[in-house]
Design a protein around this motif. Structure first.
Motif, PDB file in Angstrom:
ATOM      1  N   PRO A   8     -16.206  -4.891  -3.311  1.00 40.14           N
ATOM      2  CA  PRO A   8     -15.803  -3.985  -4.385  1.00 40.14           C
ATOM      3  C   PRO A   8     -14.279  -3.914  -4.452  1.00 40.14           C
ATOM      4  N   GLN A   9     -13.744  -2.963  -5.168  1.00 38.09           N
ATOM      5  CA  GLN A   9     -12.290  -2.895  -5.339  1.00 38.09           C
ATOM      6  C   GLN A   9     -11.599  -2.674  -3.999  1.00 38.09           C
ATOM      7  N   THR A  10     -10.569  -3.465  -3.749  1.00 39.07           N
ATOM      8  CA  THR A  10      -9.887  -3.436  -2.457  1.00 39.07           C
ATOM      9  C   THR A  10      -8.385  -3.277  -2.619  1.00 39.07           C
ATOM     10  N   CYS A  11      -7.737  -2.903  -1.523  1.00 46.86           N
ATOM     11  CA  CYS A  11      -6.271  -2.857  -1.464  1.00 46.86           C
ATOM     12  C   CYS A  11      -5.733  -4.268  -1.658  1.00 46.86           C
ATOM     13  N   SER A  12      -4.735  -4.414  -2.518  1.00 48.25           N
ATOM     14  CA  SER A  12      -4.184  -5.742  -2.791  1.00 48.25           C
ATOM     15  C   SER A  12      -3.430  -6.310  -1.593  1.00 48.25           C
ATOM     16  N   ARG A  13      -3.047  -5.445  -0.670  1.00 48.61           N
ATOM     17  CA  ARG A  13      -2.237  -5.888   0.474  1.00 48.61           C
ATOM     18  C   ARG A  13      -3.114  -6.322   1.651  1.00 48.61           C
ATOM     19  N   CYS A  14      -4.153  -5.521   1.975  1.00 48.43           N
ATOM     20  CA  CYS A  14      -4.939  -5.807   3.175  1.00 48.43           C
ATOM     21  C   CYS A  14      -6.417  -6.096   2.896  1.00 48.43           C
ATOM     22  N   GLY A  66      -3.105   3.658   1.400  1.00 48.51           N
ATOM     23  CA  GLY A  66      -2.158   4.517   2.092  1.00 48.51           C
ATOM     24  C   GLY A  66      -1.660   3.936   3.406  1.00 48.51           C
ATOM     25  N   GLU A  67      -2.544   3.283   4.148  1.00 50.72           N
ATOM     26  CA  GLU A  67      -2.152   2.703   5.434  1.00 50.72           C
ATOM     27  C   GLU A  67      -1.103   1.609   5.250  1.00 50.72           C
ATOM     28  N   CYS A  68      -1.270   0.776   4.220  1.00 52.50           N
ATOM     29  CA  CYS A  68      -0.296  -0.303   3.970  1.00 52.50           C
ATOM     30  C   CYS A  68       1.029   0.248   3.453  1.00 52.50           C
ATOM     31  N   LEU A  69       0.978   1.371   2.726  1.00 52.91           N
ATOM     32  CA  LEU A  69       2.216   2.020   2.277  1.00 52.91           C
ATOM     33  C   LEU A  69       2.971   2.613   3.467  1.00 52.91           C
ATOM     34  N   LYS A  70       2.211   3.182   4.402  1.00 54.27           N
ATOM     35  CA  LYS A  70       2.810   3.809   5.574  1.00 54.27           C
ATOM     36  C   LYS A  70       3.284   2.779   6.591  1.00 54.27           C
ATOM     37  N   ASN A  71       2.454   1.755   6.833  1.00 58.77           N
ATOM     38  CA  ASN A  71       2.782   0.691   7.800  1.00 58.77           C
ATOM     39  C   ASN A  71       2.536  -0.665   7.153  1.00 58.77           C
ATOM     40  N   PRO A  72       3.495  -1.147   6.356  1.00 59.29           N
ATOM     41  CA  PRO A  72       3.289  -2.420   5.637  1.00 59.29           C
ATOM     42  C   PRO A  72       3.011  -3.572   6.600  1.00 59.29           C
ATOM     43  N   PRO A  73       1.965  -4.335   6.363  1.00 57.86           N
ATOM     44  CA  PRO A  73       1.667  -5.491   7.225  1.00 57.86           C
ATOM     45  C   PRO A  73       2.659  -6.624   6.954  1.00 57.86           C
ATOM     46  N   PRO A  74       2.714  -7.617   7.841  1.00 51.31           N
ATOM     47  CA  PRO A  74       3.675  -8.719   7.675  1.00 51.31           C
ATOM     48  C   PRO A  74       3.202  -9.800   6.705  1.00 51.31           C
ATOM     49  N   PHE A  75       2.248  -9.463   5.839  1.00 51.22           N
ATOM     50  CA  PHE A  75       1.811 -10.379   4.782  1.00 51.22           C
ATOM     51  C   PHE A  75       1.841  -9.608   3.469  1.00 51.22           C
ATOM     52  N   HIS A  78      -5.960  -7.522  13.361  1.00 51.56           N
ATOM     53  CA  HIS A  78      -4.952  -7.669  14.413  1.00 51.56           C
ATOM     54  C   HIS A  78      -4.517  -9.130  14.609  1.00 51.56           C
ATOM     55  N   THR A  79      -5.478 -10.048  14.570  1.00 47.84           N
ATOM     56  CA  THR A  79      -5.134 -11.472  14.727  1.00 47.84           C
ATOM     57  C   THR A  79      -4.234 -11.929  13.589  1.00 47.84           C
ATOM     58  N   MET A  80      -4.599 -11.578  12.360  1.00 46.75           N
ATOM     59  CA  MET A  80      -3.802 -11.983  11.207  1.00 46.75           C
ATOM     60  C   MET A  80      -2.408 -11.374  11.259  1.00 46.75           C
ATOM     61  N   THR A  81      -2.319 -10.123  11.658  1.00 49.20           N
ATOM     62  CA  THR A  81      -1.023  -9.451  11.755  1.00 49.20           C
ATOM     63  C   THR A  81      -0.113 -10.142  12.752  1.00 49.20           C
ATOM     64  N   ALA A 132       9.705 -16.916  11.986  1.00 51.54           N
ATOM     65  CA  ALA A 132      10.077 -18.321  11.762  1.00 51.54           C
ATOM     66  C   ALA A 132      10.645 -18.539  10.357  1.00 51.54           C
ATOM     67  N   GLY A 133      10.838 -17.457   9.605  1.00 53.35           N
ATOM     68  CA  GLY A 133      11.536 -17.566   8.324  1.00 53.35           C
ATOM     69  C   GLY A 133      10.697 -17.485   7.073  1.00 53.35           C
ATOM     70  N   ALA A 134       9.370 -17.393   7.188  1.00 59.13           N
ATOM     71  CA  ALA A 134       8.524 -17.377   5.982  1.00 59.13           C
ATOM     72  C   ALA A 134       8.951 -16.259   5.039  1.00 59.13           C
ATOM     73  N   SER A 135       9.137 -16.592   3.767  1.00 62.75           N
ATOM     74  CA  SER A 135       9.617 -15.606   2.800  1.00 62.75           C
ATOM     75  C   SER A 135       8.478 -14.798   2.194  1.00 62.75           C
ATOM     76  N   LYS A 136       7.309 -15.416   2.059  1.00 62.33           N
ATOM     77  CA  LYS A 136       6.157 -14.724   1.483  1.00 62.33           C
ATOM     78  C   LYS A 136       4.891 -15.295   2.100  1.00 62.33           C
ATOM     79  N   ILE A 137       3.950 -14.420   2.431  1.00 65.72           N
ATOM     80  CA  ILE A 137       2.691 -14.849   3.036  1.00 65.72           C
ATOM     81  C   ILE A 137       1.524 -14.223   2.282  1.00 65.72           C
ATOM     82  N   ASP A 138       0.635 -15.067   1.793  1.00 67.86           N
ATOM     83  CA  ASP A 138      -0.629 -14.623   1.216  1.00 67.86           C
ATOM     84  C   ASP A 138      -1.746 -14.996   2.190  1.00 67.86           C
ATOM     85  N   VAL A 139      -2.717 -14.136   2.316  1.00 66.58           N
ATOM     86  CA  VAL A 139      -3.861 -14.378   3.198  1.00 66.58           C
ATOM     87  C   VAL A 139      -5.080 -14.691   2.348  1.00 66.58           C
TER      88      VAL A 139
END
Length: 244
Positions: A45-51, A67-76, A215-218, A227-234
Protein backbone atom coordinates in the motif's frame (compact mmCIF):
# COMPACT_ATOMS: atom_id res chain seq x y z
CA UNK A 1 11.65 -8.07 -38.56
CA UNK A 2 9.28 -7.64 -35.60
CA UNK A 3 6.70 -9.94 -37.20
CA UNK A 4 9.36 -12.63 -37.75
CA UNK A 5 10.57 -12.31 -34.17
CA UNK A 6 7.03 -12.63 -32.80
CA UNK A 7 6.48 -15.69 -34.99
CA UNK A 8 9.55 -17.44 -33.57
CA UNK A 9 8.56 -16.46 -30.01
CA UNK A 10 5.12 -17.97 -30.55
CA UNK A 11 6.65 -21.09 -32.08
CA UNK A 12 9.09 -21.43 -29.17
CA UNK A 13 6.30 -21.05 -26.64
CA UNK A 14 4.26 -23.70 -28.45
CA UNK A 15 7.03 -26.31 -28.17
CA UNK A 16 8.52 -25.09 -24.86
CA UNK A 17 5.68 -23.45 -22.91
CA UNK A 18 6.49 -21.39 -19.84
CA UNK A 19 5.07 -22.76 -16.61
CA UNK A 20 3.95 -20.50 -13.81
CA UNK A 21 6.08 -20.94 -10.69
CA UNK A 22 3.09 -20.43 -8.41
CA UNK A 23 0.10 -22.21 -9.95
CA UNK A 24 2.05 -24.66 -12.18
CA UNK A 25 -0.23 -23.96 -15.14
CA UNK A 26 1.13 -22.89 -18.56
CA UNK A 27 1.90 -19.18 -18.66
CA UNK A 28 0.68 -17.16 -21.63
CA UNK A 29 3.46 -14.65 -20.94
CA UNK A 30 7.07 -15.08 -22.04
CA UNK A 31 7.95 -15.69 -18.42
CA UNK A 32 7.51 -18.30 -15.70
CA UNK A 33 4.75 -16.40 -13.94
CA UNK A 34 1.25 -16.10 -15.34
CA UNK A 35 -0.74 -12.88 -15.39
CA UNK A 36 -3.41 -14.20 -13.02
CA UNK A 37 -0.78 -14.94 -10.35
CA UNK A 38 0.92 -11.58 -10.94
CA UNK A 39 -2.42 -9.87 -10.29
CA UNK A 40 -2.64 -11.63 -6.91
CA UNK A 41 0.85 -10.70 -5.69
CA UNK A 42 0.91 -8.66 -2.44
CA UNK A 43 1.59 -5.13 -3.68
CA UNK A 44 2.53 -2.65 -0.99
CA UNK A 45 0.00 0.00 0.00
CA UNK A 46 1.09 3.63 0.19
CA UNK A 47 4.59 3.91 1.62
CA UNK A 48 7.16 6.49 2.67
CA UNK A 49 9.11 7.58 -0.40
CA UNK A 50 12.36 7.48 1.57
CA UNK A 51 12.25 4.12 3.39
CA UNK A 52 9.16 2.34 1.93
CA UNK A 53 7.57 1.76 5.32
CA UNK A 54 3.80 1.62 5.10
CA UNK A 55 1.79 4.64 6.25
CA UNK A 56 -0.86 3.86 8.86
CA UNK A 57 -3.21 6.37 7.22
CA UNK A 58 -3.57 7.06 3.50
CA UNK A 59 -1.60 10.17 2.60
CA UNK A 60 -2.70 12.58 -0.18
CA UNK A 61 0.82 12.96 -1.54
CA UNK A 62 2.76 9.89 -2.76
CA UNK A 63 6.08 11.74 -2.31
CA UNK A 64 5.58 12.17 1.46
CA UNK A 65 8.27 11.11 3.91
CA UNK A 66 7.47 9.42 7.22
CA UNK A 67 8.20 11.01 10.58
CA UNK A 68 11.11 8.69 11.34
CA UNK A 69 12.89 9.60 8.08
CA UNK A 70 12.30 13.31 8.75
CA UNK A 71 13.75 12.94 12.24
CA UNK A 72 16.62 10.58 11.29
CA UNK A 73 17.19 10.74 7.51
CA UNK A 74 18.66 7.47 6.19
CA UNK A 75 21.79 7.50 4.00
CA UNK A 76 19.72 6.75 0.88
CA UNK A 77 17.40 9.08 -1.00
CA UNK A 78 14.55 6.84 -2.18
CA UNK A 79 13.36 3.30 -1.64
CA UNK A 80 11.30 1.46 -4.26
CA UNK A 81 9.84 -1.85 -3.11
CA UNK A 82 7.70 -4.15 -5.24
CA UNK A 83 5.87 -6.30 -2.72
CA UNK A 84 5.06 -6.91 0.88
CA UNK A 85 7.20 -9.73 2.27
CA UNK A 86 4.33 -12.18 2.65
CA UNK A 87 3.17 -15.29 0.81
CA UNK A 88 3.84 -16.10 -2.03
CA UNK A 89 6.82 -13.71 -2.24
CA UNK A 90 8.33 -15.38 0.82
CA UNK A 91 8.08 -18.71 -1.02
CA UNK A 92 9.83 -17.40 -4.14
CA UNK A 93 12.69 -15.82 -2.20
CA UNK A 94 13.23 -18.71 0.22
CA UNK A 95 13.27 -21.21 -2.65
CA UNK A 96 15.81 -19.03 -4.44
CA UNK A 97 18.13 -18.67 -1.47
CA UNK A 98 17.95 -22.15 0.02
CA UNK A 99 16.85 -24.44 -2.82
CA UNK A 100 18.88 -22.81 -5.62
CA UNK A 101 15.80 -22.11 -7.78
CA UNK A 102 17.52 -19.51 -9.95
CA UNK A 103 14.48 -19.19 -12.21
CA UNK A 104 12.87 -17.35 -9.28
CA UNK A 105 15.63 -14.72 -9.48
CA UNK A 106 14.94 -14.23 -13.18
CA UNK A 107 11.21 -13.76 -12.59
CA UNK A 108 11.74 -11.34 -9.69
CA UNK A 109 14.35 -9.40 -11.66
CA UNK A 110 12.02 -9.09 -14.64
CA UNK A 111 9.21 -7.78 -12.40
CA UNK A 112 11.59 -5.23 -10.91
CA UNK A 113 12.80 -4.17 -14.36
CA UNK A 114 9.20 -3.60 -15.51
CA UNK A 115 8.43 -1.45 -12.47
CA UNK A 116 11.64 0.56 -12.90
CA UNK A 117 11.05 1.19 -16.57
CA UNK A 118 7.31 1.76 -16.65
CA UNK A 119 6.42 3.12 -13.20
CA UNK A 120 9.18 4.27 -10.87
CA UNK A 121 11.35 6.15 -13.37
CA UNK A 122 8.85 7.45 -15.89
CA UNK A 123 9.65 11.01 -14.77
CA UNK A 124 12.90 10.42 -12.85
CA UNK A 125 16.52 10.19 -13.86
CA UNK A 126 17.60 6.56 -13.69
CA UNK A 127 20.78 5.76 -11.68
CA UNK A 128 24.17 5.42 -13.40
CA UNK A 129 25.21 2.23 -11.66
CA UNK A 130 23.69 -0.88 -10.06
CA UNK A 131 25.20 -2.37 -6.91
CA UNK A 132 23.79 -5.63 -5.51
CA UNK A 133 24.21 -5.92 -1.74
CA UNK A 134 27.24 -8.21 -1.32
CA UNK A 135 27.43 -11.44 0.65
CA UNK A 136 30.35 -12.35 2.88
CA UNK A 137 32.68 -14.84 1.18
CA UNK A 138 31.81 -17.58 3.70
CA UNK A 139 28.07 -17.17 3.00
CA UNK A 140 28.79 -17.03 -0.72
CA UNK A 141 30.78 -20.27 -0.56
CA UNK A 142 28.05 -21.93 1.48
CA UNK A 143 25.22 -20.85 -0.85
CA UNK A 144 27.16 -21.00 -4.12
CA UNK A 145 25.79 -17.72 -5.46
CA UNK A 146 24.60 -14.28 -4.41
CA UNK A 147 20.85 -14.26 -4.97
CA UNK A 148 20.83 -10.45 -5.29
CA UNK A 149 23.28 -10.56 -8.20
CA UNK A 150 21.04 -13.11 -9.92
CA UNK A 151 18.00 -10.86 -9.40
CA UNK A 152 19.99 -7.93 -10.79
CA UNK A 153 21.00 -9.64 -14.05
CA UNK A 154 17.62 -9.27 -15.87
CA UNK A 155 17.45 -5.64 -14.73
CA UNK A 156 20.81 -4.54 -16.10
CA UNK A 157 20.20 -6.51 -19.29
CA UNK A 158 16.78 -5.04 -20.01
CA UNK A 159 17.60 -1.47 -18.97
CA UNK A 160 21.18 -1.51 -20.33
CA UNK A 161 22.68 -0.46 -17.00
CA UNK A 162 26.14 -1.11 -15.60
CA UNK A 163 26.50 -3.46 -12.62
CA UNK A 164 29.55 -3.44 -10.32
CA UNK A 165 30.05 -6.63 -8.28
CA UNK A 166 33.74 -6.17 -7.46
CA UNK A 167 34.14 -2.81 -5.72
CA UNK A 168 32.04 -3.58 -2.63
CA UNK A 169 32.82 -6.38 -0.22
CA UNK A 170 31.14 -7.65 2.92
CA UNK A 171 34.16 -8.10 5.18
CA UNK A 172 32.36 -8.96 8.42
CA UNK A 173 30.67 -12.34 8.64
CA UNK A 174 27.69 -11.08 10.60
CA UNK A 175 25.21 -13.13 12.61
CA UNK A 176 21.73 -13.65 11.21
CA UNK A 177 19.86 -10.40 11.82
CA UNK A 178 16.54 -12.14 12.53
CA UNK A 179 17.97 -13.67 15.71
CA UNK A 180 19.09 -10.36 17.21
CA UNK A 181 17.46 -7.48 19.08
CA UNK A 182 17.32 -3.97 17.59
CA UNK A 183 20.50 -2.67 19.28
CA UNK A 184 22.36 -5.92 18.61
CA UNK A 185 21.41 -5.71 14.92
CA UNK A 186 23.00 -2.28 14.58
CA UNK A 187 26.18 -3.37 16.37
CA UNK A 188 26.29 -6.59 14.34
CA UNK A 189 26.56 -4.64 11.07
CA UNK A 190 28.99 -1.89 12.06
CA UNK A 191 31.94 -1.76 9.65
CA UNK A 192 30.58 -4.78 7.79
CA UNK A 193 31.34 -3.39 4.31
CA UNK A 194 34.49 -2.33 2.50
CA UNK A 195 34.43 -0.08 -0.60
CA UNK A 196 37.45 -0.04 -2.93
CA UNK A 197 36.18 2.48 -5.50
CA UNK A 198 35.64 6.22 -5.55
CA UNK A 199 31.93 6.73 -6.18
CA UNK A 200 32.10 10.53 -6.31
CA UNK A 201 29.25 12.10 -8.31
CA UNK A 202 27.63 8.70 -8.88
CA UNK A 203 23.88 8.14 -8.73
CA UNK A 204 23.67 4.54 -7.50
CA UNK A 205 20.89 1.98 -7.35
CA UNK A 206 21.44 -0.52 -4.55
CA UNK A 207 19.51 -3.77 -5.02
CA UNK A 208 18.44 -6.25 -2.34
CA UNK A 209 15.96 -9.10 -2.25
CA UNK A 210 14.27 -8.28 1.07
CA UNK A 211 14.45 -5.33 3.46
CA UNK A 212 13.25 -5.98 7.01
CA UNK A 213 14.44 -3.45 9.60
CA UNK A 214 16.73 -1.73 7.10
CA UNK A 215 19.90 -2.00 9.20
CA UNK A 216 21.87 -3.84 6.49
CA UNK A 217 20.85 -1.34 3.83
CA UNK A 218 21.66 1.60 6.10
CA UNK A 219 25.14 0.33 6.88
CA UNK A 220 25.91 -0.45 3.24
CA UNK A 221 24.69 2.96 2.05
CA UNK A 222 26.66 4.74 4.77
CA UNK A 223 29.80 3.09 3.38
CA UNK A 224 28.83 4.19 -0.15
CA UNK A 225 28.24 7.77 1.00
CA UNK A 226 31.68 7.78 2.62
CA UNK A 227 33.04 6.63 -0.77
CA UNK A 228 31.52 9.71 -2.41
CA UNK A 229 28.13 8.55 -3.75
CA UNK A 230 26.03 11.64 -4.45
CA UNK A 231 22.63 9.93 -4.60
CA UNK A 232 21.45 6.44 -3.67
CA UNK A 233 18.17 4.82 -4.65
CA UNK A 234 17.21 1.45 -3.16
CA UNK A 235 15.41 -1.19 -5.24
CA UNK A 236 14.09 -4.30 -3.54
CA UNK A 237 11.75 -7.15 -4.30
CA UNK A 238 10.04 -7.13 -0.93
CA UNK A 239 9.70 -5.05 2.22
CA UNK A 240 8.35 -6.07 5.58
CA UNK A 241 5.47 -3.87 6.65
CA UNK A 242 6.73 -1.66 9.46
CA UNK A 243 3.93 0.89 9.74
CA UNK A 244 4.71 4.60 9.89
Amino acid sequence: MTTTLNYFKTLYQWFFPFTCLLCNFPSQRYADLCQLCINELPSLPQTCSRCANVFTLIQPDHSLVCGECLKNPPPFDNTFALFSYTHPITKLIMELKFQQKLVNAKVLGELLADAIQHTWYKTREIPDLVLPVPLHRHRLKERGFNQVIEISRPIVKKLKLTMDIKSCQRIKNTLAQAKLSGNARRTNLQNAFSISRDFSHCHIAVIDDVITTGHTMTEFCLALKKAGASKIDVWCCAKTQLKS
